[in-house]
Design a protein around this motif. Sequence first.
Motif, short mmCIF file in Angstrom:
data_model
loop_
_atom_site.label_atom_id
_atom_site.label_comp_id
_atom_site.label_asym_id
_atom_site.label_seq_id
_atom_site.Cartn_x
_atom_site.Cartn_y
_atom_site.Cartn_z
N ALA A 38 47.59 34.40 38.05
CA ALA A 38 46.49 34.85 38.97
C ALA A 38 45.29 33.87 38.98
N TRP A 39 44.72 33.84 39.96
CA TRP A 39 43.45 33.04 40.11
C TRP A 39 42.28 33.94 40.20
N TYR A 40 41.09 33.77 39.35
CA TYR A 40 40.00 34.39 39.35
C TYR A 40 38.97 33.61 40.00
N ARG A 41 37.69 34.23 40.30
CA ARG A 41 36.64 33.48 40.53
C ARG A 41 35.16 34.24 39.96
N GLN A 42 34.32 33.23 39.80
CA GLN A 42 32.90 33.99 39.28
C GLN A 42 31.82 33.29 39.83
N ALA A 43 30.98 34.06 40.92
CA ALA A 43 30.12 33.45 41.74
C ALA A 43 28.88 33.53 40.59
N PRO A 44 27.86 32.82 41.06
CA PRO A 44 26.52 32.77 40.17
C PRO A 44 26.06 34.28 40.08
N GLY A 45 25.64 34.67 38.76
CA GLY A 45 25.14 35.99 38.59
C GLY A 45 26.03 37.22 38.73
N LYS A 46 27.23 37.02 38.93
CA LYS A 46 28.37 38.08 39.20
C LYS A 46 29.62 37.82 38.19
N GLY A 47 30.23 39.01 38.26
CA GLY A 47 31.15 39.02 37.15
C GLY A 47 32.50 38.35 37.62
N ARG A 48 33.63 37.91 36.87
CA ARG A 48 34.91 37.56 37.20
C ARG A 48 35.65 38.43 38.04
N TYR A 96 36.44 28.73 39.82
CA TYR A 96 37.62 29.29 39.85
C TYR A 96 38.33 29.18 38.74
N TYR A 97 39.13 30.06 38.12
CA TYR A 97 39.96 30.16 36.94
C TYR A 97 41.26 30.67 37.17
N CYS A 98 42.37 29.98 36.38
CA CYS A 98 43.42 30.68 36.53
C CYS A 98 43.90 31.44 35.23
N ASN A 99 44.82 32.42 34.99
CA ASN A 99 45.36 32.78 34.08
C ASN A 99 46.66 33.46 34.09
N ALA A 100 47.32 33.94 33.16
CA ALA A 100 48.32 34.93 33.51
C ALA A 100 47.87 36.25 33.15
N LYS A 108 45.49 37.03 29.79
CA LYS A 108 46.56 36.58 28.59
C LYS A 108 46.04 35.73 27.62
N TYR A 109 45.46 34.56 28.23
CA TYR A 109 45.13 33.47 27.32
C TYR A 109 43.72 33.04 27.45
N ASN A 110 43.38 32.03 26.60
CA ASN A 110 41.85 31.69 26.74
C ASN A 110 41.65 30.97 27.93
N TRP A 111 40.41 31.37 28.24
CA TRP A 111 39.95 30.74 29.67
C TRP A 111 39.85 29.18 29.64
#
Length: 121
Positions: A38-48, A96-100, A108-111
């Motif tokens: 999966a891809w996640y994102r975190q904008a300034p001042g917001k959660g992932r 933008y971050y990815c993770n399983a 599942k894993y460390n960011w």
Amino acid sequence: QVQLVESGGGLVQPGGSLRLSCKASRMITDVFNPNLWAWYRQAPGKGRELVASIIPDRATNYADSVKGRFTIFRDNARKTVYLQMSNVKPEDTAVYYCNALNSAEQPKYNWGQGTQVTVSS
């Protein structure tokens, strides 16, 4: 230990395109392939937030905010997950971050360090 390395971010104008990559280093393909990524994102001042996900048979799912504009795909041989971003908007600005995801659909894993995407004219 698994290391997630995101890249491909940068400054892009509204309406433009960008392709992000996430390589799972120190991971054998037998571990990479069965994972839901999966891809996640975190904008300034917001959660992932979860943006897009892809399961082993390559079926995909997207947040409503990016549906029709972003495409997630994977290259199992390269142990890499991609996010093709098109028709980007200023509200896509984020790290933008990815993770399983595990069976509980939790990371599942460390960011990794993430990759910054800035949409601005």
